[in-house]
Design a protein around this motif. Structure first.
Motif, PDB file in Angstrom:
ATOM      1  N   TYR A   8       0.804  -1.214   0.000  1.00  0.00           N
ATOM      2  CA  TYR A   8       0.000   0.000   0.000  1.00  0.00           C
ATOM      3  C   TYR A   8       0.844   1.274   0.000  1.00  0.00           C
ATOM      4  N   LYS A   9       2.163   1.135   0.140  1.00  0.00           N
ATOM      5  CA  LYS A   9       3.046   2.295   0.044  1.00  0.00           C
ATOM      6  C   LYS A   9       3.612   2.440  -1.364  1.00  0.00           C
ATOM      7  N   ASN A  10       3.395   1.459  -2.203  1.00  0.00           N
ATOM      8  CA  ASN A  10       3.900   1.505  -3.575  1.00  0.00           C
ATOM      9  C   ASN A  10       2.966   2.388  -4.421  1.00  0.00           C
ATOM     10  N   VAL A  11       3.521   3.391  -5.056  1.00  0.00           N
ATOM     11  CA  VAL A  11       2.757   4.370  -5.832  1.00  0.00           C
ATOM     12  C   VAL A  11       2.086   3.704  -7.034  1.00  0.00           C
ATOM     13  N   TYR A  12       2.759   2.791  -7.682  1.00  0.00           N
ATOM     14  CA  TYR A  12       2.209   2.144  -8.875  1.00  0.00           C
ATOM     15  C   TYR A  12       0.966   1.300  -8.539  1.00  0.00           C
ATOM     16  N   ILE A  13       1.007   0.618  -7.438  1.00  0.00           N
ATOM     17  CA  ILE A  13      -0.139  -0.202  -7.023  1.00  0.00           C
ATOM     18  C   ILE A  13      -1.319   0.701  -6.668  1.00  0.00           C
ATOM     19  N   ILE A  14      -1.073   1.783  -5.984  1.00  0.00           N
ATOM     20  CA  ILE A  14      -2.145   2.715  -5.611  1.00  0.00           C
ATOM     21  C   ILE A  14      -2.769   3.313  -6.862  1.00  0.00           C
ATOM     22  N   ILE A  15      -1.933   3.710  -7.818  1.00  0.00           N
ATOM     23  CA  ILE A  15      -2.442   4.272  -9.073  1.00  0.00           C
ATOM     24  C   ILE A  15      -3.258   3.222  -9.835  1.00  0.00           C
ATOM     25  N   LEU A  16      -2.786   1.984  -9.852  1.00  0.00           N
ATOM     26  CA  LEU A  16      -3.502   0.903 -10.525  1.00  0.00           C
ATOM     27  C   LEU A  16      -4.868   0.657  -9.874  1.00  0.00           C
ATOM     28  N   ILE A  17      -4.927   0.686  -8.567  1.00  0.00           N
ATOM     29  CA  ILE A  17      -6.204   0.479  -7.857  1.00  0.00           C
ATOM     30  C   ILE A  17      -7.167   1.633  -8.148  1.00  0.00           C
ATOM     31  N   ILE A  18      -6.669   2.856  -8.107  1.00  0.00           N
ATOM     32  CA  ILE A  18      -7.509   4.024  -8.403  1.00  0.00           C
ATOM     33  C   ILE A  18      -8.011   3.965  -9.841  1.00  0.00           C
ATOM     34  N   PHE A  19      -7.133   3.586 -10.769  1.00  0.00           N
ATOM     35  CA  PHE A  19      -7.523   3.458 -12.174  1.00  0.00           C
ATOM     36  C   PHE A  19      -8.618   2.381 -12.338  1.00  0.00           C
ATOM     37  N   GLY A  20      -8.459   1.257 -11.667  1.00  0.00           N
ATOM     38  CA  GLY A  20      -9.465   0.188 -11.740  1.00  0.00           C
ATOM     39  C   GLY A  20     -10.802   0.631 -11.209  1.00  0.00           C
ATOM     40  N   ILE A  21     -10.798   1.308 -10.063  1.00  0.00           N
ATOM     41  CA  ILE A  21     -12.054   1.810  -9.488  1.00  0.00           C
ATOM     42  C   ILE A  21     -12.702   2.822 -10.432  1.00  0.00           C
ATOM     43  N   TRP A  22     -11.886   3.697 -11.003  1.00  0.00           N
ATOM     44  CA  TRP A  22     -12.395   4.700 -11.949  1.00  0.00           C
ATOM     45  C   TRP A  22     -13.058   4.020 -13.154  1.00  0.00           C
ATOM     46  N   MET A  23     -12.394   3.017 -13.712  1.00  0.00           N
ATOM     47  CA  MET A  23     -12.927   2.344 -14.897  1.00  0.00           C
ATOM     48  C   MET A  23     -14.203   1.547 -14.587  1.00  0.00           C
ATOM     49  N   ILE A  24     -14.312   1.007 -13.390  1.00  0.00           N
ATOM     50  CA  ILE A  24     -15.479   0.208 -13.042  1.00  0.00           C
ATOM     51  C   ILE A  24     -16.696   1.085 -12.740  1.00  0.00           C
ATOM     52  N   PHE A  25     -16.522   2.198 -12.059  1.00  0.00           N
ATOM     53  CA  PHE A  25     -17.657   2.976 -11.587  1.00  0.00           C
ATOM     54  C   PHE A  25     -17.879   4.323 -12.261  1.00  0.00           C
ATOM     55  N   PHE A  26     -16.829   5.051 -12.601  1.00  0.00           N
ATOM     56  CA  PHE A  26     -16.995   6.456 -12.972  1.00  0.00           C
ATOM     57  C   PHE A  26     -16.817   6.762 -14.454  1.00  0.00           C
ATOM     58  N   ASP A  27     -16.174   5.931 -15.200  1.00  0.00           N
ATOM     59  CA  ASP A  27     -15.912   6.202 -16.612  1.00  0.00           C
ATOM     60  C   ASP A  27     -17.214   6.108 -17.414  1.00  0.00           C
ATOM     61  N   THR A  28     -17.261   6.771 -18.581  1.00  0.00           N
ATOM     62  CA  THR A  28     -18.469   6.716 -19.410  1.00  0.00           C
ATOM     63  C   THR A  28     -18.711   5.315 -19.955  1.00  0.00           C
ATOM     64  N   ASN A  29     -17.682   4.511 -20.071  1.00  0.00           N
ATOM     65  CA  ASN A  29     -17.814   3.127 -20.523  1.00  0.00           C
ATOM     66  C   ASN A  29     -17.658   2.156 -19.353  1.00  0.00           C
ATOM     67  N   SER A  30     -18.156   2.517 -18.200  1.00  0.00           N
ATOM     68  CA  SER A  30     -17.970   1.700 -16.999  1.00  0.00           C
ATOM     69  C   SER A  30     -18.792   0.419 -17.053  1.00  0.00           C
TER      70      SER A  30
END
Length: 101
Positions: A6-28
């Motif tokens: 959870y301190k790794n920046v790449y993993i945090i960015i990947l998790i945020i990107f996944g959440i964004w794509m699942i819930f908030f994106d226009t093609n979610s």
């Protein structure tokens, strides 16, 4: 020394990107689910209207003949030929349903 995941920046960015794509994106995935439900509903309506069209075509073919047209006029509008009497017989079951309505 091993760093925590959870301190790794790449993993945090990947998790945020996944959440964004699942819930908030226009093609979610949520939008895809809603569109698929609507598509299924429209396909059911399409099937219903196809069967209605086929039934109407059959009824049209029946009415296109002289016998079918005469039968329709006699049954629906109680028309008759000259010098002919028509007797309408109502059964007890049909009387009960007509009185209840």
């Amino acid at each position: 020394m091993k760093t925590k995941w959870y301190k790794n920046v790449y993993i945090i960015i990947l998790i945020i990107f996944g959440i964004w794509m699942i819930f908030f994106d226009t093609n979610s995935l949520v939008n895809h689910h809603d569109v698929n439900k609507e598509k299924n509903k429209l396909e059911e309506q399409k099937d219903y209207y196809k069967t209605q069209i086929n039934q109407d075509k059959e009824a049209y073919q029946e009415l296109n003949s002289d016998e079918g047209l005469e039968t329709f006029a006699r049954e629906k509008y109680y028309m008759k030929k000259e010098n002919e009497d028509i007797y309408i017989i109502e059964y007890e079951d049909s009387l009960k349903t007509n009185n209840n309505e």
